[in-house]
Design a protein around this motif. Structure first.
Motif, PDB file in Angstrom:
ATOM      1  N   ASN A 280     -35.476 -22.045  21.944  1.00  0.00           N
ATOM      2  CA  ASN A 280     -34.887 -20.863  22.571  1.00  0.00           C
ATOM      3  C   ASN A 280     -33.557 -20.503  21.913  1.00  0.00           C
ATOM      4  N   LYS A 281     -32.816 -21.553  21.513  1.00  0.00           N
ATOM      5  CA  LYS A 281     -31.534 -21.309  20.859  1.00  0.00           C
ATOM      6  C   LYS A 281     -31.712 -20.521  19.559  1.00  0.00           C
ATOM      7  N   GLU A 282     -32.713 -20.911  18.761  1.00  0.00           N
ATOM      8  CA  GLU A 282     -32.956 -20.225  17.488  1.00  0.00           C
ATOM      9  C   GLU A 282     -33.441 -18.795  17.723  1.00  0.00           C
ATOM     10  N   GLN A 283     -34.241 -18.585  18.769  1.00  0.00           N
ATOM     11  CA  GLN A 283     -34.675 -17.233  19.114  1.00  0.00           C
ATOM     12  C   GLN A 283     -33.473 -16.377  19.509  1.00  0.00           C
ATOM     13  N   PHE A 284     -32.560 -16.980  20.248  1.00  0.00           N
ATOM     14  CA  PHE A 284     -31.336 -16.286  20.658  1.00  0.00           C
ATOM     15  C   PHE A 284     -30.523 -15.884  19.430  1.00  0.00           C
ATOM     16  N   LEU A 285     -30.331 -16.824  18.504  1.00  0.00           N
ATOM     17  CA  LEU A 285     -29.530 -16.553  17.303  1.00  0.00           C
ATOM     18  C   LEU A 285     -30.206 -15.506  16.408  1.00  0.00           C
ATOM     19  N   THR A 286     -31.534 -15.550  16.373  1.00  0.00           N
ATOM     20  CA  THR A 286     -32.269 -14.561  15.568  1.00  0.00           C
ATOM     21  C   THR A 286     -32.118 -13.172  16.168  1.00  0.00           C
ATOM     22  N   GLN A 288     -29.626 -12.191  17.999  1.00  0.00           N
ATOM     23  CA  GLN A 288     -28.236 -11.815  17.753  1.00  0.00           C
ATOM     24  C   GLN A 288     -28.063 -11.244  16.343  1.00  0.00           C
ATOM     25  N   ALA A 289     -28.705 -11.893  15.373  1.00  0.00           N
ATOM     26  CA  ALA A 289     -28.645 -11.401  13.994  1.00  0.00           C
ATOM     27  C   ALA A 289     -29.296 -10.030  13.873  1.00  0.00           C
ATOM     28  N   LEU A 290     -30.449  -9.870  14.510  1.00  0.00           N
ATOM     29  CA  LEU A 290     -31.160  -8.584  14.483  1.00  0.00           C
ATOM     30  C   LEU A 290     -30.271  -7.470  15.014  1.00  0.00           C
ATOM     31  N   MET A 291     -29.590  -7.744  16.123  1.00  0.00           N
ATOM     32  CA  MET A 291     -28.722  -6.731  16.730  1.00  0.00           C
ATOM     33  C   MET A 291     -27.553  -6.392  15.822  1.00  0.00           C
ATOM     34  N   ARG A 292     -27.004  -7.389  15.164  1.00  0.00           N
ATOM     35  CA  ARG A 292     -25.890  -7.137  14.248  1.00  0.00           C
ATOM     36  C   ARG A 292     -26.326  -6.264  13.077  1.00  0.00           C
ATOM     37  N   ALA A 299     -22.055  -9.311  21.003  1.00  0.00           N
ATOM     38  CA  ALA A 299     -20.979 -10.252  21.283  1.00  0.00           C
ATOM     39  C   ALA A 299     -21.192 -11.018  22.582  1.00  0.00           C
ATOM     40  N   HIS A 300     -21.961 -10.451  23.498  1.00  0.00           N
ATOM     41  CA  HIS A 300     -22.140 -11.079  24.808  1.00  0.00           C
ATOM     42  C   HIS A 300     -23.582 -11.537  24.979  1.00  0.00           C
ATOM     43  N   SER A 301     -23.745 -12.737  25.526  1.00  0.00           N
ATOM     44  CA  SER A 301     -25.086 -13.310  25.677  1.00  0.00           C
ATOM     45  C   SER A 301     -25.989 -12.481  26.585  1.00  0.00           C
ATOM     46  N   ILE A 302     -25.395 -11.748  27.523  1.00  0.00           N
ATOM     47  CA  ILE A 302     -26.212 -10.925  28.434  1.00  0.00           C
ATOM     48  C   ILE A 302     -26.998  -9.879  27.650  1.00  0.00           C
ATOM     49  N   TYR A 303     -26.314  -9.214  26.703  1.00  0.00           N
ATOM     50  CA  TYR A 303     -26.979  -8.193  25.890  1.00  0.00           C
ATOM     51  C   TYR A 303     -28.057  -8.813  25.011  1.00  0.00           C
ATOM     52  N   ILE A 304     -27.742  -9.986  24.480  1.00  0.00           N
ATOM     53  CA  ILE A 304     -28.695 -10.642  23.570  1.00  0.00           C
ATOM     54  C   ILE A 304     -29.922 -11.115  24.333  1.00  0.00           C
ATOM     55  N   ASP A 305     -29.717 -11.724  25.501  1.00  0.00           N
ATOM     56  CA  ASP A 305     -30.848 -12.181  26.312  1.00  0.00           C
ATOM     57  C   ASP A 305     -31.727 -11.011  26.745  1.00  0.00           C
ATOM     58  N   LYS A 306     -31.079  -9.912  27.083  1.00  0.00           N
ATOM     59  CA  LYS A 306     -31.830  -8.724  27.498  1.00  0.00           C
ATOM     60  C   LYS A 306     -32.694  -8.201  26.364  1.00  0.00           C
ATOM     61  N   ARG A 307     -32.124  -8.197  25.147  1.00  0.00           N
ATOM     62  CA  ARG A 307     -32.879  -7.710  23.990  1.00  0.00           C
ATOM     63  C   ARG A 307     -34.012  -8.666  23.647  1.00  0.00           C
ATOM     64  N   LEU A 308     -33.765  -9.961  23.739  1.00  0.00           N
ATOM     65  CA  LEU A 308     -34.804 -10.955  23.443  1.00  0.00           C
ATOM     66  C   LEU A 308     -35.972 -10.806  24.405  1.00  0.00           C
TER      67      LEU A 308
END
Length: 329
Positions: A280-286, A288-292, A299-308
């Motif tokens: 799950n951590k690697e999916q989160f980081l991936t 995050q990279a996609l969004m960047r 920058a915030h985990s809430i946005y990243i989790d929502k996108r994932l």
């Protein structure tokens, strides 16, 4: 070295020559010299006479020879090899023609480059600038993506297999021999998609080094004038022309790499990378990279989790809403 030899690209140009006779026969016995070589789109009859008779085979390329009678005739490429390869005068003439034509071609190409000195220099500088931009994008990709994604990319580059597979969860209710119901789970391996191929970062670094070396090499010709080319021997001149000619090859490579990077950074392509991750951590980081890369807030985990979660829902809809995971098989 004189450059009187000619390279004929049209049969009509040969026919216009006063000494040419399409009915004349030429052989090792009456061979005198060569005028040049020919390379036609169409095929024309060879005029070589051998102990087996007149050739009359048609060839696209060969040589324009002169007999002892002073008449010009075509020597097809195969007949040149089969019947003239042991003829000292022919070999000497062939080498002379090749050397003269090589020098003529090299002089024409180098003269053109020198006449367009500013344009060529500007072209190479632009190549260097563009490859730096593409190399920068590619370096950012490799420095931003997490290790499990990078591991997939390296394996794909090695095997040329860019397919992404997932296991699709199937749950159904079955009855046992006593008529009691229970839930049965199974996983079916399915292809999710195919990642757009991307080249190793070293390929771009190598190309950048090559373009930079080419720019420096061309700058060394800044004081060379077309008249100075006469003092450069043919082998060195050909080497210079070949090296400077690499600019077009480099330009094509830059286009290729730029298209690769653009295709790889497409949102639909990068979303597939979620399913090359084990954790799950690697999916989160991936994600995050996609969004960047997409220019979105990451920058915030809430946005990243929502996108994932959104990406996973999108992918699961492809399989009728069934849960999917990275394939373990």
């Amino acid at each position: 070295m004189t450059t009187c030899s000619e390279h004929f690209l049209s049969y009509d140009d040969i026919c216009k020559r006063p000494a040419f006779d399409q009915n004349h026969e030429i052989s090792p016995d009456n061979f005198h010299k060569l005028i040049g070589k020919y390379s036609f789109r169409e095929r024309h009859i060879c005029q070589v006479r051998t102990n087996k008779g007149i050739c009359h085979q048609k060839y696209n390329n060969g040589w324009l020879g002169v007999s002892l009678e002073g008449v010009e005739a075509l020597i097809g490429c195969d007949c040149a090899v089969n019947y003239f390869s042991a003829h000292d005068d022919f070999i000497r003439e062939k080498n002379r023609v090749n050397d003269e034509l090589d020098r003529k071609e090299a002089l024409e190409k180098m003269s053109f480059l020198l006449e367009k000195k500013l344009e060529t220099a500007s072209y190479i500088v632009d190549l260097e600038k563009t490859v730096k931009e593409v190399e920068g994008k590619l370096s950012e990709i490799y420095s931003t993506l997490p290790k499990e994604v990078l591991s997939f990319l390296y394996d794909a580059q090695r095997t040329n297999n860019w397919d992404v597979f997932v296991d699709v969860q199937k749950i159904k209710t079955v009855e046992d021999e006593n008529g009691e119901s229970f839930t049965q789970e199974s996983w079916i391996k399915s292809k999710l998609g195919k990642i757009s191929a991307i080249s190793p970062s070293m390929d771009l670094k190598r190309l950048l080094d090559n373009v930079t070396d080419l720019r420096k090499f061309y700058n060394s010709f800044a004081t060379v004038r077309p008249d100075d080319l006469a003092d450069i021997k043919t082998p060195k001149l050909k080497k210079h022309v070949k090296r400077l000619g690499l600019k077009d090859e480099y330009a094509q490579l830059i286009v290729k790499y730029n298209e690769e990077v653009s295709a790889f950074l497409k949102e639909s392509n990068m979303e597939l990378l979620i399913y090359v991750c084990d954790s799950n951590k690697e999916q989160f980081l991936t994600t995050q990279a996609l969004m960047r890369f997409s220019g979105l807030k990451a920058a915030h985990s809430i946005y990243i989790d929502k996108r994932l979660k959104s990406i996973k829902n999108k992918m699961e809809k492809l399989f009728g809403g069934d849960y999917i995971r990275k394939s373990v098989r």
